[in-house]
Design a protein around this motif. Structure first.
Motif, PDB file in Angstrom:
ATOM      1  N   THR A 124      33.805  46.672  26.797  1.00 20.78           N
ATOM      2  CA  THR A 124      34.003  46.798  28.074  1.00 20.78           C
ATOM      3  C   THR A 124      33.455  45.519  28.767  1.00 20.78           C
ATOM      4  O   THR A 124      32.428  45.146  28.773  1.00 20.78           O
ATOM      5  CB  THR A 124      33.607  48.132  28.811  1.00 20.78           C
ATOM      6  N   ALA A 125      34.453  44.716  29.284  1.00 20.44           N
ATOM      7  CA  ALA A 125      34.179  43.544  29.861  1.00 20.44           C
ATOM      8  C   ALA A 125      34.209  43.935  31.584  1.00 20.44           C
ATOM      9  O   ALA A 125      35.047  44.258  31.922  1.00 20.44           O
ATOM     10  CB  ALA A 125      35.055  42.290  29.440  1.00 20.44           C
ATOM     11  N   LEU A 126      33.227  43.339  32.367  1.00 18.44           N
ATOM     12  CA  LEU A 126      33.248  43.409  33.690  1.00 18.44           C
ATOM     13  C   LEU A 126      33.257  41.991  34.363  1.00 18.44           C
ATOM     14  O   LEU A 126      32.944  41.035  33.972  1.00 18.44           O
ATOM     15  CB  LEU A 126      32.097  44.136  34.077  1.00 18.44           C
ATOM     16  N   GLY A 127      34.290  41.886  35.219  1.00 19.30           N
ATOM     17  CA  GLY A 127      34.278  40.460  36.049  1.00 19.30           C
ATOM     18  C   GLY A 127      34.623  40.813  37.486  1.00 19.30           C
ATOM     19  O   GLY A 127      34.554  41.772  37.970  1.00 19.30           O
ATOM     20  N   PHE A 128      34.866  39.716  38.025  1.00 16.85           N
ATOM     21  CA  PHE A 128      34.910  39.711  39.588  1.00 16.85           C
ATOM     22  C   PHE A 128      36.149  38.726  40.069  1.00 16.85           C
ATOM     23  O   PHE A 128      36.474  37.750  39.411  1.00 16.85           O
ATOM     24  CB  PHE A 128      33.985  39.646  40.481  1.00 16.85           C
ATOM     25  N   LEU A 129      36.692  39.107  41.160  1.00 23.10           N
ATOM     26  CA  LEU A 129      37.924  38.370  41.900  1.00 23.10           C
ATOM     27  C   LEU A 129      37.367  38.466  43.366  1.00 23.10           C
ATOM     28  O   LEU A 129      36.878  39.364  43.812  1.00 23.10           O
ATOM     29  CB  LEU A 129      39.077  39.077  41.874  1.00 23.10           C
ATOM     30  N   PRO A 130      37.810  37.344  44.031  1.00 21.08           N
ATOM     31  CA  PRO A 130      37.401  37.333  45.673  1.00 21.08           C
ATOM     32  C   PRO A 130      38.181  38.512  45.970  1.00 21.08           C
ATOM     33  O   PRO A 130      39.368  38.724  45.723  1.00 21.08           O
ATOM     34  CB  PRO A 130      37.845  36.024  45.991  1.00 21.08           C
ATOM     35  N   LYS A 131      37.641  39.332  47.285  1.00 21.17           N
ATOM     36  CA  LYS A 131      38.436  40.260  47.860  1.00 21.17           C
ATOM     37  C   LYS A 131      40.006  39.978  48.172  1.00 21.17           C
ATOM     38  O   LYS A 131      40.703  40.726  48.194  1.00 21.17           O
ATOM     39  CB  LYS A 131      37.510  40.885  49.121  1.00 21.17           C
ATOM     40  N   ASP A 132      40.143  38.479  49.037  1.00 22.03           N
ATOM     41  CA  ASP A 132      41.410  38.276  49.628  1.00 22.03           C
ATOM     42  C   ASP A 132      42.090  37.584  48.465  1.00 22.03           C
ATOM     43  O   ASP A 132      43.375  36.933  49.031  1.00 22.03           O
ATOM     44  CB  ASP A 132      41.025  37.270  50.642  1.00 22.03           C
ATOM     45  N   GLN A 133      41.643  37.745  47.089  1.00 18.22           N
ATOM     46  CA  GLN A 133      42.670  37.039  46.212  1.00 18.22           C
ATOM     47  C   GLN A 133      43.343  38.048  45.279  1.00 18.22           C
ATOM     48  O   GLN A 133      42.606  39.023  44.421  1.00 18.22           O
ATOM     49  CB  GLN A 133      41.521  36.373  45.340  1.00 18.22           C
ATOM     50  N   PRO A 134      44.591  38.171  45.339  1.00 15.36           N
ATOM     51  CA  PRO A 134      45.654  39.180  44.461  1.00 15.36           C
ATOM     52  C   PRO A 134      45.295  38.964  42.864  1.00 15.36           C
ATOM     53  O   PRO A 134      45.240  40.078  42.328  1.00 15.36           O
ATOM     54  CB  PRO A 134      46.873  38.911  44.895  1.00 15.36           C
ATOM     55  N   GLY A 135      44.865  37.738  42.558  1.00 15.35           N
ATOM     56  CA  GLY A 135      44.775  37.856  41.053  1.00 15.35           C
ATOM     57  C   GLY A 135      46.102  37.577  40.381  1.00 15.35           C
ATOM     58  O   GLY A 135      47.266  37.455  41.079  1.00 15.35           O
ATOM     59  N   LEU A 136      46.030  37.111  39.125  1.00  9.31           N
ATOM     60  CA  LEU A 136      47.008  36.777  38.379  1.00  9.31           C
ATOM     61  C   LEU A 136      47.897  38.175  37.868  1.00  9.31           C
ATOM     62  O   LEU A 136      47.663  38.504  36.590  1.00  9.31           O
ATOM     63  CB  LEU A 136      46.852  35.818  37.296  1.00  9.31           C
ATOM     64  N   ARG A 137      48.418  38.815  38.479  1.00  7.88           N
ATOM     65  CA  ARG A 137      49.133  39.990  38.287  1.00  7.88           C
ATOM     66  C   ARG A 137      50.366  40.036  37.589  1.00  7.88           C
ATOM     67  O   ARG A 137      51.179  38.956  37.405  1.00  7.88           O
ATOM     68  CB  ARG A 137      49.526  40.790  39.581  1.00  7.88           C
TER      69      ARG A 137
END
Ligand code: ADP
Ligand code: MG
Length: 333
Positions: free
Chosen positions: A132-145
């Motif tokens: 299981t990998a855990l990571g993070f994205l900035p709250k205002d960043q939708p990410g590469l969906r």
């Protein structure tokens, strides 16, 4: 005498982590997220005989077990934070565990992704590995969906294609290639590099992304379907691994085998992403800077369906198909 469960955990899975993390040794792990971020998490399961051969080099297997998960974080543009490792082992083989964990920790250190917990059990039927990998994205960043591609976007892919599929066919006895060529493609299958830095750097440039672990065509179709779009791929711009082209020139691999390896071969931990055309120069500059080869392979369209255009302008429609655990005929959509 062979080691017991707790000695295995102590000897192989209890590496110190930074003091602010509660890691291996308690009932659960605890760690802080950086301020103003959301947690991103994923899990992949690797089963002996299905995802790896029993005699695979354990260092490479340790690397790959984490790499396939970091690749999923990368496909969302997330930064790794920590990981958990579950293993089912038929026996305790200290030399194997030493090499496996060395491969795992080597990649974990590279991406600052400490092992903070897991589970160790005995298995009646071969080795099973679940990370299981855990990571993070900035709250205002939708990410590469997957669902954010837009008609008119350029389609891109990182790295090159075809090698992992050919290496798998050699190891399963379906193909025979000269040993020096096999050595040049083997690590694509057994020790893939997750595109973590690329995923993160694409956040301001790309609309949508997916890692193509089940094959370019199949995974791209997932992305297109989620985005209610279609696409045209240009065969001549697809980055074929140089050793695969060499095998073609030597008459060892025919055109059809290459096409299938490039378009549908699985176990590829490259990113396929879409981006507006005004970012072309920035994306090429990013590729030079990382450095990772980035190829523009086609265009997203508003009409559904995926087709392949060859140099003479002919187009063929690409039906679904790639690796599917429960449909070995590869004829699903
Ligand atoms: P529990 O019985 O409470 O689940 P365990 O005795 O299984 O705890 O595990 C003890 C500690 O060792 C826990 O912190 C757990 O996260 C960690 N651990 C067990 N196996 C692994 C592993 N394969 N990799 C990393 N940490 C592990
Ligand atoms: Mg336990």
């Amino acid at each position: 005498m062979s080691l017991g469960e707790f000695s295995v955990i102590e000897q192989f899975f209890s590496r110190p982590v930074s003091p602010e993390i509660l890691g291996v040794g308690d009932d659960a792990a605890r760690l802080s997220l950086p301020p103003n971020t959301d947690l991103v998490c994923c899990k992949d399961l690797l089963v002996e005989g299905r995802h790896f051969f029993p005699n695979v080099d354990p260092f490479r297997l340790g690397h790959k077990s984490l790499a396939v998960n970091l690749s999923d974080l990368a496909a969302l543009g997330a930064t790794p934070l920590a990981c958990l490792l579950g293993v089912g082992l038929p026996r305790v083989d200290s030399a194997w565990l030493e090499a496996f964990t060395n491969g795992f920790y080597h990649l974990a250190d590279q991406w600052h992704c400490p092992l903070i917990g897991g589970d160790t059990v005995s298995s009646a039927h071969g080795i099973t590995i679940s990370v299981t990998a855990l990571g993070f994205l900035p709250k205002d960043q939708p990410g590469l969906r997957r669902d954010c591609a837009k008609a008119g976007d350029d389609l891109w892919v990182s790295g090159d294609l075809g090698a992992a599929d050919v290496a798998l066919k050699v190891l399963s006895g379906e193909l025979d290639v000269p040993s020096e060529i096999f050595e040049s493609i083997r690590s694509c299958l057994e020790q893939p590099e997750p595109r973590v830095a690329l995923g993160r750097a694409l956040l301001p440039l790309a609309h949508a992304a997916i890692d193509i672990s089940d094959g370019l065509v199949q995974d791209l179709q997932h992305l297109l379907k989620a985005s209610h779009c279609g696409a045209v791929l240009d065969w001549d711009s697809l980055p074929v691994h140089p050793s695969i082209n060499a095998l073609n020139r030597q008459g060892i691999l025919d055109d059809e085998t290459i096409k299938s390896a490039v378009l549908r071969g699985g176990d590829v931990y490259e990113l396929c992403f879409t981006a507006p055309s005004q970012h072309r120069q920035s994306i090429l500059a990013l590729g030079n800077q990382l450095p990772i080869a980035l190829s523009r392979i086609g265009t997203v369209s508003g009409q559904s369906g995926l087709s392949l255009r060859s140099a003479n302008g002919e187009s063929i429609v690409l039906a679904g198909g790639g690796f599917d655990h429960f449909n070995r005929l590869n004829t699903h959509d």
